[in-house]
Scaffold this motif. Structure first.
Motif, PDB file in Angstrom:
ATOM      1  N   LEU A 231       0.811  -1.221   0.000  1.00  0.00           N
ATOM      2  CA  LEU A 231       0.000   0.000   0.000  1.00  0.00           C
ATOM      3  C   LEU A 231       0.838   1.262   0.000  1.00  0.00           C
ATOM      4  O   LEU A 231       0.361   2.325  -0.425  1.00  0.00           O
ATOM      5  N   ASP A 232       2.087   1.189   0.461  1.00  0.00           N
ATOM      6  CA  ASP A 232       2.933   2.374   0.446  1.00  0.00           C
ATOM      7  C   ASP A 232       3.302   2.789  -0.970  1.00  0.00           C
ATOM      8  O   ASP A 232       3.699   3.935  -1.208  1.00  0.00           O
ATOM      9  N   GLU A 233       3.149   1.878  -1.950  1.00  0.00           N
ATOM     10  CA  GLU A 233       3.422   2.199  -3.347  1.00  0.00           C
ATOM     11  C   GLU A 233       2.164   2.567  -4.117  1.00  0.00           C
ATOM     12  O   GLU A 233       2.235   2.819  -5.323  1.00  0.00           O
ATOM     13  N   TYR A 234       1.010   2.582  -3.442  1.00  0.00           N
ATOM     14  CA  TYR A 234      -0.251   2.818  -4.152  1.00  0.00           C
ATOM     15  C   TYR A 234      -0.267   4.183  -4.848  1.00  0.00           C
ATOM     16  O   TYR A 234      -0.649   4.293  -6.010  1.00  0.00           O
ATOM     17  N   ASP A 235       0.124   5.241  -4.123  1.00  0.00           N
ATOM     18  CA  ASP A 235       0.070   6.580  -4.707  1.00  0.00           C
ATOM     19  C   ASP A 235       0.947   6.685  -5.946  1.00  0.00           C
ATOM     20  O   ASP A 235       0.563   7.323  -6.938  1.00  0.00           O
ATOM     21  N   MET A 236       2.114   6.079  -5.912  1.00  0.00           N
ATOM     22  CA  MET A 236       3.013   6.147  -7.067  1.00  0.00           C
ATOM     23  C   MET A 236       2.389   5.504  -8.303  1.00  0.00           C
ATOM     24  O   MET A 236       2.354   6.097  -9.395  1.00  0.00           O
ATOM     25  N   TRP A 237       1.828   4.292  -8.126  1.00  0.00           N
ATOM     26  CA  TRP A 237       1.221   3.597  -9.271  1.00  0.00           C
ATOM     27  C   TRP A 237      -0.092   4.259  -9.682  1.00  0.00           C
ATOM     28  O   TRP A 237      -0.410   4.321 -10.878  1.00  0.00           O
ATOM     29  N   ALA A 238      -0.867   4.763  -8.713  1.00  0.00           N
ATOM     30  CA  ALA A 238      -2.126   5.429  -9.050  1.00  0.00           C
ATOM     31  C   ALA A 238      -1.873   6.708  -9.829  1.00  0.00           C
ATOM     32  O   ALA A 238      -2.638   7.051 -10.752  1.00  0.00           O
ATOM     33  N   ASP A 239      -0.817   7.437  -9.489  1.00  0.00           N
ATOM     34  CA  ASP A 239      -0.489   8.652 -10.229  1.00  0.00           C
ATOM     35  C   ASP A 239      -0.157   8.336 -11.679  1.00  0.00           C
ATOM     36  O   ASP A 239      -0.596   9.031 -12.601  1.00  0.00           O
ATOM     37  N   LYS A 240       0.620   7.281 -11.899  1.00  0.00           N
ATOM     38  CA  LYS A 240       0.960   6.895 -13.275  1.00  0.00           C
ATOM     39  C   LYS A 240      -0.260   6.373 -14.018  1.00  0.00           C
ATOM     40  O   LYS A 240      -0.463   6.680 -15.205  1.00  0.00           O
ATOM     41  N   PHE A 241      -1.079   5.596 -13.322  1.00  0.00           N
ATOM     42  CA  PHE A 241      -2.269   5.022 -13.964  1.00  0.00           C
ATOM     43  C   PHE A 241      -3.273   6.113 -14.336  1.00  0.00           C
ATOM     44  O   PHE A 241      -3.938   6.035 -15.375  1.00  0.00           O
ATOM     45  N   GLU A 242      -3.384   7.130 -13.502  1.00  0.00           N
ATOM     46  CA  GLU A 242      -4.330   8.218 -13.758  1.00  0.00           C
ATOM     47  C   GLU A 242      -3.970   8.997 -15.013  1.00  0.00           C
ATOM     48  O   GLU A 242      -4.829   9.614 -15.641  1.00  0.00           O
ATOM     49  N   ASN A 243      -2.711   8.968 -15.403  1.00  0.00           N
ATOM     50  CA  ASN A 243      -2.258   9.717 -16.563  1.00  0.00           C
ATOM     51  C   ASN A 243      -2.567   9.016 -17.883  1.00  0.00           C
ATOM     52  O   ASN A 243      -2.314   9.570 -18.955  1.00  0.00           O
ATOM     53  N   LEU A 244      -3.084   7.795 -17.824  1.00  0.00           N
ATOM     54  CA  LEU A 244      -3.436   7.070 -19.043  1.00  0.00           C
ATOM     55  C   LEU A 244      -4.700   7.654 -19.669  1.00  0.00           C
ATOM     56  O   LEU A 244      -5.600   8.120 -18.967  1.00  0.00           O
ATOM     57  N   PRO A 245      -4.821   7.624 -21.003  1.00  0.00           N
ATOM     58  CA  PRO A 245      -6.044   8.092 -21.679  1.00  0.00           C
ATOM     59  C   PRO A 245      -7.156   7.053 -21.586  1.00  0.00           C
ATOM     60  O   PRO A 245      -7.600   6.498 -22.584  1.00  0.00           O
TER      61      PRO A 245
END
Length: 709
Positions: free
Chosen positions: A497-511
């Protein structure tokens, strides 16, 4: 009505100079610059400059992003808009993409005085309005509310400040202020080319392949250099106040010490911020413009031809409708988005949005590359623009008109084949790629992992810049997003869960976008939402999971097979007319557990298999628990006829079907039958003799099945 009363205290009209409270530095959109296969800048640049990173601050926002979910309301028609304007006695002119009307946010000039300014633009497709003078924009419902307020008060204008927006949270206000400070910090720290030494100027120009762009042109467009990362800084200015509203940075990094990879970043984030590079250089008398996909191309066009040129904020991936009012003044729009087949297909799509009658297209080819490459090669850009072809064509064409298109298909085989999957190379060998305008039917046994496989397949394409719309009627969007995020991170996020924000930020940038439907839905509402998404977000891939959830809205007395055929016909027409790939999941008929599915196993009549360009079948041996339980069969391939099957191994931790890098599953190819139903596949027998290294030995079986040994 209640909305007109409520709008005074809580109505929300977004100012154009208000930016999104959220952005990212990294981008999944590939810039025009390709990898440089050599490293021309010396060891000093490699050791000292490329290792410096931009100290950009990234913040987490927990609020719901409205743009990530497609609104499912019924669409507005141009007839509805015109009838309303006529009923309210509002003057308007019919433009290319918008209706032009005097802005009620400005003092009204007397009718017939010659001082009327049609500064309010109403989108013909969505009803979204925008005032170029006050930079106020809003939905069609907001427009109606403003008219109702003026009618109630007996006034002819309304202040743009009379509508009070919802107050932002302290977190959102702080993030907005910080990101605007970040814009100013980077801009103030950047240096104009005129203040650099000649050696530095030459180094930067060589690094970004813009040696032919003069310093005068760079100064004219306001381009600067951010020294900490040797990044080019392209500014976006407000047309009204000439105030800095955002910046785009293009940076360079190395790969394996040899290749130079270019990446771009936007502050604020590009998904919620819209502007056109070079907009402040446009005069009100200009009637012709060249629209490019990259800033360096716009500078090359203006320098070589003197014509006004604009660059899209997201390159050739998207043309946001909010930019259309800025292009209404031009009688001729030439689209020069790039020098490859993908840019050519995008140009044809954008011309529909801009109006076919005024658009001209630059056909890519060896003699007509992108603008910056044409300038570098010493080509005549004015001659290339003069050779542009009109986007509008008659209903009947001759081979003379299609001759160049046929040649392009032969000369660019890999590009015509479509986008390649990076996680499923075996699928590339059979289907050759993911192409626009096609209909793919996907089926498999219940519980075999159809949704999981398609989500990973679509995620693979989305990571390469394919704008994707998901319609999940079987599972809700939260669960689907959780699956796709796990596949994206390729790990179990519950344990990290400590890596969630990092992966969510990258995932949110997808079209990536989701429809809000769940359960049974009407096909008309679904298609209307898809059309809206294609117009607003330039969607090029739609996934529907699954067909059966659109058949329950009809009357029980209606034949279900006839309803299914009707729905399939609608999706087929949508894919062709919208030039959008549609992946349709259909459940199969109930078969014996020990039998493999075939094309005839698809539920319903034969129309699904006839209309589909591709048929994929997820085969599952339910009685087997060892590896090799699942496999993917390409049962139909209209592009080149190759069909076959390859094994799939499910990774329960990452929820993926893509094979690890060490495993390279073999692909069995079979000949397609005339009735689109492949014969039962037989296992490949190992070769008895060794095959020479420089020679391929093909073993042909009596039943027509061919395997490569």
């Amino acid at each position: 009505m209640w909305r007109s009363k409520f709008v005074r205290v809580a109505g929300s009209l977004f100012q154009r100079n208000v930016c999104s409270p959220h952005w990212r530095y990294s981008s999944f959109y590939q810039p025009r610059h390709g990898p440089v296969t050599h490293y021309p800048f010396g060891p000093y640049f490699h050791e000292k400059l490329l290792r410096v990173t931009v100290p950009l601050n990234i913040y987490r926002t927990v609020k719901k992003d409205a743009k990530s979910i497609i609104d499912s309301d019924s669409p507005l028609t141009i007839t509805d808009i015109k009838q309303y304007l006529h009923s309210k006695h509002i003057r308007f002119n019919d433009g290319y993409c918008c209706l032009h009307s005097p802005s009620f946010f400005l003092p009204q000039a007397p009718e017939g005085s010659g001082k009327e300014r049609y500064e309010l633009f109403i989108d013909k497709t969505t009803g979204h309005f925008f005032c170029k003078e006050t930079l106020v924009e809003g939905r069609w419902e907001d427009f109606q509310d403003c008219i109702q307020v003026m009618r109630n008060e007996g006034t002819t204008s309304i202040s743009p400040n009379v509508l009070i927006g919802f107050p932002a949270s302290l977190e959102e206000q702080e993030e907005h202020n910080l990101e605007m400070k970040e814009v100013q910090r980077i801009w103030n720290s950047s240096v104009p080319f005129s203040e650099l030494m000649d050696e530095e100027v030459q180094l930067v120009k060589t690094m970004f392949q813009i040696s032919k762009i003069t310093n005068a042109t760079l100064k004219k467009f306001g381009v600067r250099v951010f020294k900490p990362t040797k990044s080019l800084v392209f500014p976006w200015f407000c047309v009204r106040h000439s105030r800095l509203r955002g910046i785009k940075l293009i940076s360079a990094s190395t790969k394996d010490g040899l290749q130079v990879i270019y990446t771009e970043a936007t502050v604020p984030k590009v998904s919620s911020y819209h502007n056109l590079f070079g907009l402040t250089l446009i005069g009100w008398k200009d009637s012709e413009v060249v629209l490019t996909g990259h800033e360096v191309d716009s500078m090359a066009v203006t320098q070589a031809t003197g014509l006004p040129s604009l660059a899209l904020p997201r390159g050739a991936s998207c043309l946001p409708p909010i930019l259309l009012p800025y292009l209404e003044q031009f009688k001729k729009v030439t689209l020069w988005l790039g020098g490859d087949m993908r840019s050519w297909e995008t140009s044809k799509l954008f011309s529909r949005k801009l109006g076919l009658k005024r658009c001209h297209l630059i056909r890519p080819g060896e003699h007509q590359p992108c603008a910056i490459d044409a300038l570098t090669q010493g080509k005549n850009l004015a001659k290339i623009l003069k050779a542009s072809i009109p986007a509008a064509h008659k209903s009947i064409v001759s081979f003379k008109q299609l001759r160049e298109d046929v040649y392009d298909e032969l000369a660019n085989v890999e590009q015509v084949a479509g986008i390649q999957w990076s996680r499923f190379p075996e699928l590339n060998k059979l289907l050759k790629g993911h192409r626009k305008g096609e209909l793919t039917v996907f089926t498999g046994p219940t519980g075999s992992g159809k949704t999981t496989f398609i989500s990973e397949s679509s995620l693979d394409l989305c990571m390469q810049g394919v704008n994707t719309l998901w319609g999940s009627f079987e599972i809700n969007n939260v669960r689907l997003a959780k699956i796709m995020l796990t596949q994206f991170a390729q790990q179990r996020l519950e344990d990290n869960l400590d890596e969630y924000d990092m992966w969510a930020d990258k995932f949110e940038n997808l079209p990536l976008y989701f429809m809000t439907f769940h359960g049974q839905q009407n096909i008309k509402t679904v298609v209307a939402t898809m059309q809206h998404a294609v117009y607003m977000y330039d969607i090029s891939h739609v996934v529907i999971d699954n067909l059966q959830f659109m058949m329950g809205q009809e009357s029980v007395s209606i034949d279900k097979f006839a309803v299914q055929d009707h729905i399939i016909g609608i999706f087929r027409k949508f894919a062709t007319n919208s030039c959008c790939h549609v992946t349709l999941i259909i459940h199969p008929r109930k078969e014996e557990d020990d039998k493999e599915l075939q094309t005839a196993s698809i539920f319903g009549t034969a129309k699904a298999s006839q209309e589909a360009d591709n048929i994929l079948i997820l085969q599952e041996k339910k009685m087997v628990t060892c590896p090799g339980r699942r496999s993917l069969q390409v049962a139909k391939n209209r592009f080149d006829g190759d069909v076959g099957v390859f094994p799939l191994e499910f990774n329960k931790v990452a929820l993926t079907f893509s094979a690890p890098t060490k495993l390279k599953p073999k692909v069995r190819r079979v000949k397609a039958e005339t009735n689109d139903e492949p014969k039962e596949l037989k296992p490949i027998k190992p070769a008895k003799t060794k095959t020479p290294k420089n020679e391929k030995q093909l073993k042909t079986k009596d039943d027509g099945e061919r395997s490569e040994i």
